[in-house]
Enzyme design. Structure first.
Site, PDB file in Angstrom:
ATOM      1  N   GLU A  13       0.827  -1.192   0.000  1.00 20.08           N
ATOM      2  CA  GLU A  13       0.000   0.000   0.000  1.00 20.08           C
ATOM      3  C   GLU A  13       0.874   1.258   0.000  1.00 20.08           C
ATOM      4  OE1 GLU A  13      -2.574   0.192   3.344  1.00 20.08           O
ATOM      5  OE2 GLU A  13      -3.509   2.015   2.604  1.00 20.08           O
ATOM      6  N   GLY A  79     -10.841  -5.581   9.028  1.00 23.64           N
ATOM      7  CA  GLY A  79     -11.937  -6.553   8.921  1.00 23.64           C
ATOM      8  C   GLY A  79     -13.247  -5.872   9.283  1.00 23.64           C
ATOM      9  N   MET A 193      -5.252  -3.723  13.624  1.00 19.03           N
ATOM     10  CA  MET A 193      -4.212  -4.050  14.601  1.00 19.03           C
ATOM     11  C   MET A 193      -3.309  -2.874  14.995  1.00 19.03           C
ATOM     12  SD  MET A 193      -3.289  -7.786  12.971  1.00 19.03           S
ATOM     13  CE  MET A 193      -2.237  -8.302  14.322  1.00 19.03           C
ATOM     14  N   GLU A 194      -3.643  -1.652  14.584  1.00 22.58           N
ATOM     15  CA  GLU A 194      -2.734  -0.526  14.855  1.00 22.58           C
ATOM     16  C   GLU A 194      -3.407   0.750  15.365  1.00 22.58           C
ATOM     17  OE1 GLU A 194      -2.868  -1.859  11.634  1.00 22.58           O
ATOM     18  OE2 GLU A 194      -1.265  -3.317  11.915  1.00 22.58           O
ATOM     19  N   ASP A 217     -11.878  -7.765   4.470  1.00 26.04           N
ATOM     20  CA  ASP A 217     -12.431  -9.086   4.834  1.00 26.04           C
ATOM     21  C   ASP A 217     -13.510  -8.854   5.876  1.00 26.04           C
ATOM     22  OD1 ASP A 217      -9.549  -8.699   6.337  1.00 26.04           O
ATOM     23  OD2 ASP A 217     -11.078  -9.431   7.699  1.00 26.04           O
TER      24      ASP A 217
HETATM   25  N1  SAH Z   1      -1.109 -11.275   4.887  1.00 24.17           N
HETATM   26  C1  SAH Z   1      -0.716 -10.010   5.382  1.00 24.17           C
HETATM   27  C2  SAH Z   1      -0.999  -9.983   6.851  1.00 24.17           C
HETATM   28  C3  SAH Z   1      -1.767  -8.827   7.206  1.00 24.17           C
HETATM   29  S1  SAH Z   1      -2.148  -8.806   8.912  1.00 24.17           S
HETATM   30  C4  SAH Z   1       0.731  -9.734   5.111  1.00 24.17           C
HETATM   31  O1  SAH Z   1       1.404 -10.674   4.761  1.00 24.17           O
HETATM   32  O2  SAH Z   1       1.174  -8.587   5.241  1.00 24.17           O
HETATM   33  C5  SAH Z   1      -3.442  -7.793   8.930  1.00 24.17           C
HETATM   34  C6  SAH Z   1      -3.223  -6.336   8.650  1.00 24.17           C
HETATM   35  O3  SAH Z   1      -4.421  -5.852   8.098  1.00 24.17           O
HETATM   36  C7  SAH Z   1      -2.979  -5.530   9.899  1.00 24.17           C
HETATM   37  O4  SAH Z   1      -2.206  -4.396   9.593  1.00 24.17           O
HETATM   38  C8  SAH Z   1      -4.400  -5.157  10.351  1.00 24.17           C
HETATM   39  O5  SAH Z   1      -4.451  -3.831  10.846  1.00 24.17           O
HETATM   40  C9  SAH Z   1      -5.270  -5.301   9.116  1.00 24.17           C
HETATM   41  N2  SAH Z   1      -6.412  -6.232   9.165  1.00 24.17           N
HETATM   42  C10 SAH Z   1      -7.151  -6.548   8.070  1.00 24.17           C
HETATM   43  N3  SAH Z   1      -8.111  -7.439   8.374  1.00 24.17           N
HETATM   44  C11 SAH Z   1      -7.986  -7.702   9.709  1.00 24.17           C
HETATM   45  C12 SAH Z   1      -8.680  -8.573  10.602  1.00 24.17           C
HETATM   46  N4  SAH Z   1      -9.676  -9.353  10.172  1.00 24.17           N
HETATM   47  N5  SAH Z   1      -8.279  -8.621  11.898  1.00 24.17           N
HETATM   48  C13 SAH Z   1      -7.260  -7.845  12.321  1.00 24.17           C
HETATM   49  N6  SAH Z   1      -6.561  -7.009  11.513  1.00 24.17           N
HETATM   50  C14 SAH Z   1      -6.907  -6.923  10.209  1.00 24.17           C
END
Ligand code: SAH
Length: 253
Positions: A13, A79, A193-194, A217
């Site tokens: 991003e 999410g 998560m931030e 998602d």
């Molecule tokens: N597959 C990704 C992992 C992303 S972890 C990679 O390899 O980079 C999830 C990231 O997206 C975090 O920064 C969080 O803030 C956000 N996020 C998106 N969907 C989420 C969910 N269902 N639960 C928690 N964080 C989510």
């Protein structure tokens, strides 16, 4: 002129945003590389926070201390939790809460000890201006994104929502966990998560903060499907469109 901090958790991003900057310089900040530059004539510092609350909090603190940023904007994916908050929608946060903070019985569940509060509001003015930019991008998404890709990802008429976003150090990816979170925080529109960590740091320093998340998602059993494709083809384009629109409008006011 004090720079505006733009922070995101995911490399793909940030890569798109970096290309929009002019006069760029790369600066080391601890283990991170941040990019300074201009966008629509404004000074910007672009930083990848990495994932999770600690990474986000240290990034935000370092940006404030080192660059004396005037405002902080977080962009990323999340999410969807609330009813009607669907993949492809945007959520502009009005407040944040850490859903995994629990120092009970010493303090009420969710309250951040010594702050006397669980909710950290975002800056009203900044939030309203981001919301206007989000509305204008989603009014005509075809201007920014291939509509066939959106249809393939089952995104039909993307909406902008505003309200509570909750953060915690876990990727919520089961229906059971998502339902539990919705029962505990019925007002929450989205989970990530931030954001709550950055909101707390900005509260500490009195720096105006706003955040926008594209729903990637539904935080349920299907949460990991097509995640990277979604980020590359949808979320990163939304964020480029949104921040460009927002900074463009800011330049003329
Ligand atoms: N597959 C990704 C992992 C992303 S972890 C990679 O390899 O980079 C999830 C990231 O997206 C975090 O920064 C969080 O803030 C956000 N996020 C998106 N969907 C989420 C969910 N269902 N639960 C928690 N964080 C989510």
């Amino acid at each position: 002129m004090r720079p505006i901090a733009i922070v995101g958790a995911i490399q793909e991003e940030l890569a798109g945003l970096k290309q929009a900057l002019q006069n760029t310089h790369t600066v080391s900040l601890g283990s991170r590389q941040v990019t300074t530059g201009t966008w629509h004539g404004q000074q910007v510092v672009l930083a990848l926070s990495h994932i999770g609350k600690v990474a986000a909090a240290t990034t935000a603190t370092a940006l404030i201390e080192r660059f004396d940023v005037s405002d902080m904007v977080f962009t990323g994916v999340a999410g969807g939790l609330g009813p009607g908050v669907n993949v492809g929608d945007m959520v502009v946060a009005t407040e944040f809460l850490q859903h995994d903070m629990d120092a009970s019985p010493l303090f009420p569940a969710y309250e951040v000890p010594m702050y006397g509060r669980a909710h950290f509001p975002t800056d009203l003015h900044l939030t309203q201006s981001l919301k206007s930019a989000a509305d204008s991008v989603l009014k005509n998404p075809a201007q920014w994104i291939d509509m066939d890709v959106l249809r393939e990802l089952h995104v039909h008429t993307p909406q902008v929502h505003t309200g509570l976003v909750v953060s915690g150090d876990r990727f919520v990816s089961t229906t059971a966990e998502s339902q539990d979170l919705q029962a505990r925080q019925p007002k929450a529109l989205a989970v990530e998560m931030e954001g709550a960590a950055v909101a707390q740091v900005c509260h500490d320093y009195g720096v105006p903060f706003a955040a926008v998340r594209t729903i990637s998602d539904r935080a349920d059993d299907s949460a990991t499907i097509d995640f990277s494709r979604f980020i590359q083809e949808v979320a990163s384009r939304y964020s480029l469109a949104l921040l460009g629109t927002w900074l463009g409008a800011r330049a003329i006011t």
